[in-house]
Scaffold this active site. Sequence first.
Site, PDB file in Angstrom:
ATOM      1  N   HIS A  25       6.112  10.580   1.361  1.00 28.65           N
ATOM      2  CA  HIS A  25       4.775  10.775   1.876  1.00 28.65           C
ATOM      3  C   HIS A  25       4.779  11.964   1.059  1.00 28.65           C
ATOM      4  O   HIS A  25       3.848  13.012   1.749  1.00 28.65           O
ATOM      5  CB  HIS A  25       4.748  10.472   2.722  1.00 28.65           C
TER       6      HIS A  25
ATOM      7  N   ASP B 157       8.007   4.245  -1.733  1.00 31.80           N
ATOM      8  CA  ASP B 157       7.539   3.754  -0.882  1.00 31.80           C
ATOM      9  C   ASP B 157       6.186   2.510  -0.148  1.00 31.80           C
ATOM     10  O   ASP B 157       5.133   3.398  -0.659  1.00 31.80           O
ATOM     11  CB  ASP B 157       7.453   4.141   0.253  1.00 31.80           C
TER      12      ASP B 157
ATOM     13  N   GLU C 124       0.474  -1.516   5.910  1.00 32.12           N
ATOM     14  CA  GLU C 124       1.513  -0.892   6.410  1.00 32.12           C
ATOM     15  C   GLU C 124       1.005   0.237   7.199  1.00 32.12           C
ATOM     16  O   GLU C 124       0.811   1.489   7.615  1.00 32.12           O
ATOM     17  CB  GLU C 124       2.444  -1.081   6.158  1.00 32.12           C
ATOM     18  N   GLU C 125       0.420   1.579   6.030  1.00 28.62           N
ATOM     19  CA  GLU C 125       0.264   2.950   6.448  1.00 28.62           C
ATOM     20  C   GLU C 125      -0.327   3.162   6.880  1.00 28.62           C
ATOM     21  O   GLU C 125      -0.380   4.568   7.215  1.00 28.62           O
ATOM     22  CB  GLU C 125       0.399   3.385   4.618  1.00 28.62           C
TER      23      GLU C 125
ATOM     24  N   ASP D  26      12.336  -1.443   4.316  1.00 29.40           N
ATOM     25  CA  ASP D  26      11.250  -0.576   4.350  1.00 29.40           C
ATOM     26  C   ASP D  26      11.669   0.834   4.843  1.00 29.40           C
ATOM     27  O   ASP D  26      11.209   1.006   5.985  1.00 29.40           O
ATOM     28  CB  ASP D  26      10.014  -0.762   4.615  1.00 29.40           C
TER      29      ASP D  26
ATOM     30  N   ASP E 164       0.943  -1.360   0.536  1.00 31.47           N
ATOM     31  CA  ASP E 164      -0.105   0.108   0.305  1.00 31.47           C
ATOM     32  C   ASP E 164       1.165   1.122  -0.160  1.00 31.47           C
ATOM     33  O   ASP E 164       2.244   0.916   0.250  1.00 31.47           O
ATOM     34  CB  ASP E 164      -1.318   0.158   0.865  1.00 31.47           C
TER      35      ASP E 164
END
Length: 379
Positions: A349, A109, A142-143, A166, A80
Amino acid sequence: MIQEKRLVAEFIELVQIDSETGSEQEISAVLKRKFSELGLAVEEDDSAARTGHGSGNLFCLLPASAQGKAPKLLFTSHMDTVKPGRGIKPQIGDDGYIRSDGTTILGSDDKAGLAAMLEAIRVLKEQGIPHGQIQFVITAGEEAGLKGSRAMDPQRLDADFGFALDSNGKIGDIAVAAPTQAKIHITFRGRSAHAGVNPEDGISAISVAGRAVAAMKLGRIDKETTANIGRFSGGIEGATNIVVERADLEGEARSLVQEKLDRQVEAMRQTCEAAAREAGAQVDFHSEIIYPAFKFDESAPVVALASRALRASGCTPRLFHSGGGSDANMFNGYGVPTVNLAIGYLDIHTTQERIAVKDLVKTAEIVVNIVREAARASE
């Protein structure tokens, strides 16, 4: 060894598949097909029923190429991305970096980790590189707070050492420690009254909460511990004539040491209770451990293996302690010693996110060399 054009093309393909956290169904289908076509046994768990995300976690198994004592390895990345991650238009600049068009994130990411895994598998097969059993675990959510890994059945994991692809940082950096985190929810309850007619009959929950927060020790507590209040809400929009009866706060505390975390959370609780007691208000304080901490030094076998592989790739290992959590925290909690490797992405991000082609290639090379070094150590 690594075919750069093939790797970059696959990365470009992956980042163009929309997969904002919660909507992983399309990328999950593509990954299941890709890993299956490479000859791996692929299973999706049932965690989506509990997380509400678009996919469960994927468990992709590459059997050992020959009998031997090579340790079982695990590599993990998540499928994700954060928002804005729809309609990503990747482009390669003259400076060797891959970026979006500036209106979205890029998604390196963690699709850089996914692409590196797939390329490494191809190289292992094409070059007939001996290897032990390798498990590739691709998580969803995960996010959104490690939702996929938190919801998985630990019994599905079958590895001696784990490597998450990661982490931010330069290639060669190894996150050998990361904190445990407690999520904190606080509700103050006062007493409502008309702010202009009889305010003395009210108890403002906002005022009580404000005094409590002001009295808390927050930010950097010590070199291993942090705390923060991240959300503060109360009242009714536009209703300034009401003494607010309820205020809600959300925060967190993190530490590499569980005892320090416990002390910090308890100090925050006591501060809230003291402020409520003094004002004649009530408070509900709830904390929950979201993920466990982990901590290794250079002598740990998982760190030594990663360091040998990095040197074989021409990199200088650098051990560091991360302040954030990742799926590596959960895998360590499940009993698989796991470190998080930096893969070179920058400004994640954000719409300025980018990754260098050379770092994408180097990440795939490092995966192959971890496998090589693990096999050599068993000879």
